[in-house]
Design an enzyme around this catalytic site. Structure first.
Site, PDB file in Angstrom:
ATOM      1  N   SER A   1      17.820   1.085  11.430  1.00 47.04           N
ATOM      2  CA  SER A   1      18.687   1.722  10.436  1.00 47.04           C
ATOM      3  C   SER A   1      19.519   0.722   9.627  1.00 47.04           C
ATOM      4  CB  SER A   1      19.568   2.786  11.099  1.00 47.04           C
ATOM      5  OG  SER A   1      18.747   3.789  11.673  1.00 47.04           O
TER       6      SER A   1
ATOM      7  N   LYS B   1       5.420   0.440   7.645  1.00 50.25           N
ATOM      8  CA  LYS B   1       4.805   1.397   8.582  1.00 50.25           C
ATOM      9  C   LYS B   1       3.600   2.096   7.934  1.00 50.25           C
ATOM     10  CE  LYS B   1       9.211   1.747  10.910  1.00 50.25           C
ATOM     11  NZ  LYS B   1      10.076   2.476  11.796  1.00 50.25           N
TER      12      LYS B   1
ATOM     13  N   GLY C   1      15.033   4.378  12.824  1.00 48.79           N
ATOM     14  CA  GLY C   1      14.741   5.604  12.093  1.00 48.79           C
ATOM     15  C   GLY C   1      15.695   6.744  12.396  1.00 48.79           C
TER      16      GLY C   1
ATOM     17  N   ASN D   1       9.265  -3.479   6.893  1.00 53.37           N
ATOM     18  CA  ASN D   1       8.135  -2.916   7.634  1.00 53.37           C
ATOM     19  C   ASN D   1       7.816  -1.565   6.999  1.00 53.37           C
ATOM     20  OD1 ASN D   1       6.384  -1.791   9.478  1.00 53.37           O
ATOM     21  ND2 ASN D   1       7.889  -1.610  11.131  1.00 53.37           N
TER      22      ASN D   1
ATOM     23  N   GLU E   1       7.278   1.248  18.154  1.00 53.08           N
ATOM     24  CA  GLU E   1       6.290   2.330  17.984  1.00 53.08           C
ATOM     25  C   GLU E   1       4.957   1.964  18.641  1.00 53.08           C
ATOM     26  OE1 GLU E   1       6.958   2.601  13.770  1.00 53.08           O
ATOM     27  OE2 GLU E   1       8.963   3.339  14.235  1.00 53.08           O
TER      28      GLU E   1
ATOM     29  N   HIS F   1       6.215  -3.956  18.170  1.00 57.51           N
ATOM     30  CA  HIS F   1       7.131  -2.970  17.583  1.00 57.51           C
ATOM     31  C   HIS F   1       7.298  -1.793  18.550  1.00 57.51           C
ATOM     32  CE1 HIS F   1       8.788   0.126  14.990  1.00 57.51           C
ATOM     33  NE2 HIS F   1       9.264  -0.872  14.275  1.00 57.51           N
TER      34      HIS F   1
ATOM     35  N   GLU G   1      15.533  -4.826  18.077  1.00 52.90           N
ATOM     36  CA  GLU G   1      15.559  -3.480  17.499  1.00 52.90           C
ATOM     37  C   GLU G   1      15.823  -2.467  18.611  1.00 52.90           C
ATOM     38  OE1 GLU G   1      13.232  -3.192  13.615  1.00 52.90           O
ATOM     39  OE2 GLU G   1      11.741  -3.098  15.182  1.00 52.90           O
TER      40      GLU G   1
END
Ligand code: PGA
Length: 251
Positions: free
Chosen positions: A214, A12, A174, A10, A98, A96, A168
């Site tokens: 991660s 991003k 991250g 991904n 985010e 996702h 996730e």
């Protein structure tokens, strides 16, 4: 049940067009010897066409980072399944963390997006995962249950062939804090059990469940050794050819 591993990158909101094409070519190169696994890369929307051209004929799959639920219409800023199919895009990430946490997408919207993808030929990579506060409050399984059930509402067993799930944990994305293989396996086994309740056992057994958060060259092998981990959704480490290559080549 044999499930074909999927390593997904991904990207991003990173990389210029030139960097995206260079990285896509490197992914083609490094995955050319791997016939027993799928590799997907998800660039930003404007570079999908360039990346599709760069991977053409290679077997590397291209994914979008989101997808609209309608085929067309007055939906400023959205991109539909037929538009993506037209470009040669085969997959789309939906839900996702985010999108959920920064842009306020909820399970109902994610369900619409997912059904928008699989109503055509686009496979959906449905992302789910608990926050640190939810985990610490002992609510992890309840949160995952709601995310899975609501995002998959109205989806048939037959359509599940076009769905991949990515677990996730939000606290691992991250942050450099990967879930331990045991924590990830526990969540994956729970998700598969839930899929057995919603669909049939053989359908649940065929769904690929990726781990994300991660993932790095030095933890991919132990993660992939877990029974219910069928691949990885990789953010930061997917932006460098060298680290993504090592993840693709997991043992
Ligand atoms: P990360 O991101 O690998 O940088 O933690 C994963 C993701 O957001 O899918």
């Amino acid at each position: 049940m044999q499930r074909r591993p999927l390593i997904a990158g991904n990207w991003k909101m990173y990389l210029t067009r030139a960097e995206a094409v260079t990285l896509a070519r490197a992914v083609v190169e490094s995955s050319s010897s791997c016939t027993d696994r799928d590799v997907m890369i998800a660039p930003s929307f404007p570079f999908l066409a360039a990346v599709c051209a760069a991977v053409e004929g290679s077997g590397v799959l291209v994914g979008a980072q989101n997808i609209a639920w309608e085929k067309e219409g007055a939906f400023t800023g959205e991109v539909s399944a037929p538009m993506l199919e037209d470009l040669g895009v085969q997959m789309a990430i939906v839900g996702h963390s985010e999108r959920r946490h920064i842009f306020g997408e909820d399970n109902a919207m994610i369900n619409r997006r997912l059904r928008g993808a699989i109503s055509g030929a686009v496979q959906a990579v449905l992302c789910i995962g608990e926050t640190l506060a939810e985990r610490e409050a002992g609510k992890m399984l309840t949160v995952l249950d709601a995310q899975v059930r609501q995002a998959l509402a109205g989806v048939t067993g037959e359509q599940m062939r076009k769905v991949v799930i990515a677990y996730e944990p939000v606290w691992a994305i991250g942050t450099g804090k990967t879930a331990t293989p045991e924590q990830a396996q526990e969540a994956h086994a729970h998700i598969r059990h839930l899929l057995e309740e919603i669909f049939e056992k053989n359908i649940a057994g065929a769904v690929r469940i990726l781990y994300g958060g991660s993932v790095k060259p030095d933890n991919i092998d132990v993660l992939m050794a877990q029974a219910d981990i069928d691949g990885a959704l990789v953010g930061g480490a997917a932006l460098k050819a060298e680290s993504f290559n090592r993840i693709i080549q997991f043992q």
